[in-house]
Design a protein around this motif. Structure first.
Motif, PDB file in Angstrom:
ATOM      1  N   TYR A 142       0.822  -1.218   0.000  1.00 23.55           N
ATOM      2  CA  TYR A 142       0.000   0.000   0.000  1.00 23.55           C
ATOM      3  C   TYR A 142       0.861   1.276   0.000  1.00 23.55           C
ATOM      4  CZ  TYR A 142      -4.105  -2.746  -0.207  1.00 23.55           C
ATOM      5  OH  TYR A 142      -5.066  -3.603  -0.680  1.00 23.55           O
ATOM      6  N   ALA A 155      -9.205   2.135  -3.184  1.00 24.61           N
ATOM      7  CA  ALA A 155      -9.077   0.684  -3.385  1.00 24.61           C
ATOM      8  C   ALA A 155     -10.178  -0.056  -2.631  1.00 24.61           C
ATOM      9  CB  ALA A 155      -7.697   0.221  -2.930  1.00 24.61           C
ATOM     10  N   GLY A 166      -8.654   1.315   8.269  1.00 28.89           N
ATOM     11  CA  GLY A 166      -7.961   1.003   7.005  1.00 28.89           C
ATOM     12  C   GLY A 166      -8.450   1.966   5.948  1.00 28.89           C
ATOM     13  N   ASP A 199      -5.004   4.057   9.614  1.00 28.53           N
ATOM     14  CA  ASP A 199      -4.407   3.142   8.633  1.00 28.53           C
ATOM     15  C   ASP A 199      -2.987   2.802   9.059  1.00 28.53           C
ATOM     16  OD1 ASP A 199      -5.366   2.481   5.479  1.00 28.53           O
ATOM     17  OD2 ASP A 199      -3.254   2.114   5.953  1.00 28.53           O
ATOM     18  N   ILE A 200      -2.579   1.610   8.651  1.00 25.92           N
ATOM     19  CA  ILE A 200      -1.244   1.136   8.996  1.00 25.92           C
ATOM     20  C   ILE A 200      -0.191   1.716   8.033  1.00 25.92           C
ATOM     21  CG2 ILE A 200      -1.142  -0.943   7.536  1.00 25.92           C
ATOM     22  CD1 ILE A 200      -0.354  -2.540   9.981  1.00 25.92           C
ATOM     23  N   THR A 201      -0.640   2.217   6.873  1.00 29.90           N
ATOM     24  CA  THR A 201       0.293   2.721   5.843  1.00 29.90           C
ATOM     25  C   THR A 201       0.381   4.241   5.898  1.00 29.90           C
ATOM     26  OG1 THR A 201      -0.408   0.855   4.463  1.00 29.90           O
ATOM     27  CG2 THR A 201       0.873   2.559   3.377  1.00 29.90           C
ATOM     28  N   ASP A 218      -2.790   0.307  13.916  1.00 23.44           N
ATOM     29  CA  ASP A 218      -3.103  -1.046  13.475  1.00 23.44           C
ATOM     30  C   ASP A 218      -4.525  -1.390  13.926  1.00 23.44           C
ATOM     31  OD1 ASP A 218      -3.314  -3.809  13.180  1.00 23.44           O
ATOM     32  OD2 ASP A 218      -1.221  -4.161  13.712  1.00 23.44           O
ATOM     33  N   GLY A 219      -5.328  -1.907  13.010  1.00 21.90           N
ATOM     34  CA  GLY A 219      -6.711  -2.274  13.327  1.00 21.90           C
ATOM     35  C   GLY A 219      -6.815  -3.322  14.416  1.00 21.90           C
ATOM     36  N   ASN A 251     -13.628  -0.497   4.530  1.00 19.73           N
ATOM     37  CA  ASN A 251     -13.865  -0.792   3.113  1.00 19.73           C
ATOM     38  C   ASN A 251     -12.641  -1.486   2.523  1.00 19.73           C
ATOM     39  OD1 ASN A 251     -14.851  -0.896   0.554  1.00 19.73           O
ATOM     40  ND2 ASN A 251     -15.069   1.318   0.276  1.00 19.73           N
ATOM     41  N   GLY A 252     -12.753  -2.801   2.330  1.00 23.38           N
ATOM     42  CA  GLY A 252     -11.630  -3.551   1.751  1.00 23.38           C
ATOM     43  C   GLY A 252     -10.469  -3.701   2.704  1.00 23.38           C
ATOM     44  N   LEU A 263      -6.765  -8.080   7.854  1.00 18.34           N
ATOM     45  CA  LEU A 263      -6.337  -8.251   9.244  1.00 18.34           C
ATOM     46  C   LEU A 263      -6.184  -9.743   9.532  1.00 18.34           C
ATOM     47  CD1 LEU A 263      -8.899  -5.707  10.755  1.00 18.34           C
ATOM     48  CD2 LEU A 263      -6.511  -5.272  10.163  1.00 18.34           C
TER      49      LEU A 263
END
Ligand SMILES: C[S@@+](CC[C@H](N)C(=O)[O-])C[C@H]1O[C@@H](n2cnc3c(N)ncnc32)[C@H](O)[C@@H]1O
Length: 259
Positions: free
Chosen positions: A31, A75, A96, A120-122, A145-146, A162-163, A168
């Motif tokens: 990502y 995405a 995310g 989001d992790i990115t 992180d979720g 969403n997506g 996870l």
């Protein structure tokens, strides 16, 4: 390295923890590439993206004042806002969030003290989310992180994903976290792929299959078990379109209002 006759099973195989760390590292890298290049040519799998994908999923793309290059970072697998009526003062978590299209869509119908928190992790995608949403003071962006949400308990009215739920590796842990941050009676809205048929064992491109929501897809009965065990009092899973053994689906669930 031990001589072969002294090696045990654990000397050959990764533990679940090592394997999920590897999956997460791959996902972050994938990502980060998306943030740099848009949805084209970032892996061997060709995926749709951009405004065209968003319109096909039912978004009115004309309402967001963002450039085409921001849409190219979208995405999603569906539209998590489609079947829920947002309260104008809600606190919404976009789990995310990527470039934050759903966060911005939600913020359009909200007003202070309502807020949308995109996690989001990115980091690279969050920088872009911040850049493209700078005119909207209701949107906030947090790296996290979720499976270990950086949020206080019972402060969220709606969690949408969403997506990202399929990405996870520890679904039970993620749902424990989602349940923790939701207020009693709060909602969870997930748009993602589900397994509707027999999925062949993935022998090649395993991490890529995780990255594109395939390897982590659950079946309807998996969702039933998880929802029941994680404190949701009501849920419905709606199948949208199917692709062989997978289908795009929407899950709407409500946390029990009792403590
Ligand atoms: C398929 S993209 C969807 C992004 C966004 N929801 C959208 O609709 O454009 C999945 C997103 O989930 C994020 N993600 C993956 N694993 C995550 C985790 N453990 N915690 C938080 N975010 C994660 C990725 O960085 C990526 O932005």
């Amino acid at each position: 390295m031990l001589p072969r006759h002294e090696m045990k099973d654990e000397d050959y195989y990764m533990t679940e923890e090592q394997s999920s760390r590897k999956i997460k590292a791959y996902i972050r890298e994938l990502y980060a590439k998306l943030a740099a290049h848009g949805t084209s040519n970032i892996s061997s799998v060709s995926i749709d993206g951009g405004q065209e994908l968003a319109r096909a999923l039912g978004y009115d793309t004309s309402v967001l004042p963002i450039p085409e290059r921001a849409w190219r970072l979208f995405a999603g697998c569906g539209n998590p806002l489609e079947e829920i009526r947002l309260g104008p003062h809600w606190t919404v978590l976009d789990l995310g969030c990527g470039v934050g299209i759903d966060s911005q869509m939600a913020a359009l119908v909200m007003q202070p003290p309502g807020r949308v928190i995109g996690v989001d992790i990115t980091r690279e995608l969050l920088y872009q989310a911040k850049e493209y949403s700078c005119s909207n003071p209701l949107c906030h962006w947090v790296t996290g992180d979720g499976e270990q949400l950086p949020l206080r308990s019972e402060c969220i009215d709606l969690v949408m994903a969403n997506g990202s739920f399929n990405l996870l590796p520890h679904k039970e842990q993620a749902l424990t976290e989602i349940n923790r941050v939701l207020k009693p009676g709060g909602y969870l809205s997930v748009a993602d792929l589900i397994a509707v048929g027999e999925i062949e064992p993935i022998v090649e491109g395993f991490e890529e299959a995780w990255g594109w929501c395939v390897a982590g897809a659950l079946s309807a009965s998996d969702y039933d078990l998880l929802m029941k065990s994680k404190g949701f009092s009501w849920w419905k899973l709606k199948e949208k379109s199917s692709y062989g053994p997978l289908a795009a689906a929407h899950l709407l669930a409500r946390k029990s209002s009792r403590h």
